[in-house]
Design an enzyme around this catalytic site. Structure first.
Site, mmCIF file in Angstrom:
data_model
loop_
_atom_site.group_PDB
_atom_site.id
_atom_site.type_symbol
_atom_site.label_atom_id
_atom_site.label_comp_id
_atom_site.label_asym_id
_atom_site.label_seq_id
_atom_site.Cartn_x
_atom_site.Cartn_y
_atom_site.Cartn_z
ATOM 1 N N LYS A 39 -26.449 7.420 -0.798
ATOM 2 C CA LYS A 39 -26.187 6.741 0.490
ATOM 3 C C LYS A 39 -25.358 7.642 1.400
ATOM 4 O O LYS A 39 -25.625 7.753 2.601
ATOM 5 C CB LYS A 39 -25.468 5.400 0.248
ATOM 6 C CG LYS A 39 -26.355 4.355 -0.413
ATOM 7 C CD LYS A 39 -25.596 3.090 -0.821
ATOM 8 C CE LYS A 39 -26.493 2.146 -1.610
ATOM 9 N NZ LYS A 39 -25.825 0.916 -2.065
ATOM 10 N N GLN A 74 -19.869 -1.269 -3.021
ATOM 11 C CA GLN A 74 -20.939 -1.105 -4.000
ATOM 12 C C GLN A 74 -20.779 -2.116 -5.132
ATOM 13 O O GLN A 74 -19.703 -2.298 -5.684
ATOM 14 C CB GLN A 74 -20.932 0.331 -4.544
ATOM 15 C CG GLN A 74 -22.079 0.657 -5.487
ATOM 16 C CD GLN A 74 -23.458 0.641 -4.820
ATOM 17 O OE1 GLN A 74 -23.599 0.817 -3.616
ATOM 18 N NE2 GLN A 74 -24.487 0.418 -5.608
ATOM 19 N N ASP A 118 -24.584 -4.569 4.506
ATOM 20 C CA ASP A 118 -25.333 -5.004 3.324
ATOM 21 C C ASP A 118 -26.043 -6.343 3.567
ATOM 22 O O ASP A 118 -26.939 -6.713 2.820
ATOM 23 C CB ASP A 118 -24.364 -5.213 2.149
ATOM 24 C CG ASP A 118 -24.479 -4.141 1.086
ATOM 25 O OD1 ASP A 118 -25.577 -3.586 0.923
ATOM 26 O OD2 ASP A 118 -23.466 -3.879 0.407
HETATM 27 N N1 GUN Z 1 -25.916 -2.527 -5.956
HETATM 28 C C1 GUN Z 1 -27.265 -2.517 -6.113
HETATM 29 N N2 GUN Z 1 -27.880 -2.645 -4.915
HETATM 30 C C2 GUN Z 1 -26.902 -2.752 -3.987
HETATM 31 C C3 GUN Z 1 -26.917 -2.901 -2.573
HETATM 32 O O1 GUN Z 1 -27.955 -2.981 -1.895
HETATM 33 N N3 GUN Z 1 -25.687 -2.956 -1.979
HETATM 34 C C4 GUN Z 1 -24.529 -2.891 -2.679
HETATM 35 N N4 GUN Z 1 -23.377 -2.977 -2.017
HETATM 36 N N5 GUN Z 1 -24.490 -2.757 -3.993
HETATM 37 C C5 GUN Z 1 -25.671 -2.686 -4.632
#
Ligand code: GUN
Length: 317
Positions: A60, A104, A130
């Site tokens: 990311k 996350q 998100d």
């Molecule tokens: N863990 C797995 N997928 C995601 C996501 O799309 N966002 C976040 N914050 N954590 C994740």
């Protein structure tokens, strides 16, 4: 001798992600910078040391920098308390450097069962890239402009750009998580699909899935979706990201001599989806793992962050 089955068209999420990021997002970021004198800012919070999360977060950050964002990692140790995490989010909520905040998931279990909800509730709605905060979810359910969860919105983007019809089709979603299953079902509904949501208590799962024109597997069980789940010609979207470390489990998915088996022997682990590779013999189109849905999730995070930045800077304070 029976002829070889026709293989499903592979939906290349990686190629589409590169195209959207380089040709669509990066130029808009450049225009944003010339207009506002600063790049859109994304802060990613990582608590503890989950190895899979480390990889996702690195990807990311890399994509964020690639499109021209300021993308920063805010780390907290596994010993952090819920108060520490909430205090960090509060600081990021107030910071003029950041337009998007992503915490996350999963958070360390030591933070308590309701930690994720408490943390997502605390993110400023305008920075909720998100799309997990209650205001974002509510707006999305009502089909109003909203920051929408990245994995389901990436899947819609893929279906639309690959010209896979949604309206009037039967979509079956396996999995009912807040992150993927529920928002996925809602977005398909908004595009006029007839939607069925399946889960661990659904009787005769294969029979329900066989009705699908579009089948989305988001359960986190390696190879769960086998040929008998798939109507010939259906589009199958594999959201699974399962790391196998057991040879027998890999052998249940790949025959002797398969290159992915060799890869497993080299690395000691293998990333596989929820969809068994044999499904390629039946499906009309299929997303690979890796290289399918994952890169589009990251791309939608870039889209959401740019959008959040544009909204924040166009809203009088
Ligand atoms: N863990 C797995 N997928 C995601 C996501 O799309 N966002 C976040 N914050 N954590 C994740």
């Amino acid at each position: 001798m029976t002829p070889d089955p026709i293989k499903a068209r592979l939906l290349d999420g990686q190629a589409l992600a590169v195209l959207i990021q380089q040709q669509e997002i990066a130029p808009q970021v450049a225009a944003f910078v010339s207009r506002h004198g600063r790049p859109p800012g994304l802060a990613i919070v990582l608590v503890g040391e989950n190895p899979a999360s480390e990889v996702y977060v690195r990807n990311k950050l890399k994509s964020g920098a690639g499109v021209g964002f300021r993308a920063d990692l805010e780390r907290l140790p596994a010993t952090a308390t819920l108060q520490d995490v909430l205090a960090l989010v509060d600081r990021l909520n107030r910071s003029p450097l950041y337009d998007g905040i992503l915490v996350q998931s999963p958070l360390p279990k030591t933070l308590g069962a309701d930690a994720a909800q408490r943390v997502y509730d605390s993110i400023a709605p305008e920075k909720d890239v998100d799309g997990f905060a209650p205001e974002s979810v509510g707006r999305m359910v009502q089909n109003r402009p909203a920051l929408v969860a990245c994995t389901p919105s990436g899947i819609i983007e893929l279906l639309v750009r690959e010209r896979i019809p949604i309206a009037g089709r039967h979509a079956v979603v396996i999995g009912r998580s807040d992150i993927v299953g529920k928002p996925m079902a809602m977005l398909l509904l908004h595009r006029d699909a007839t939607v069925t949501i399946c889960h661990s208590k659904t009787p005769d799962l294969a029979a329900v899935c066989r009705q699908a024109d579009i089948l989305v597997a988001a359960v986190g069980r390696a190879g769960l979706v086998t040929k008998d789940f798939v109507k010939p010609g259906a589009t199958v979207i594999d959201v699974g990201m399962n790391t196998l470390t057991d040879l027998a489990a890999v052998q249940r998915m790949y025959p002797d001599g398969h290159p992915r088996l060799a890869r497993f022997r080299e690395k000691g682990s293998l990333l596989v989806g929820d969809v068994h590779p044999e499904v390629a013999d039946v499906a009309g189109a299929l997303t690979p793992v890796p290289g399918g849905v994952g890169p589009l999730t990251i791309t939608m995070l870039m889209v959401n962050t740019l959008r959040a930045a544009q909204t924040i800077l166009s809203t009088p304070r």
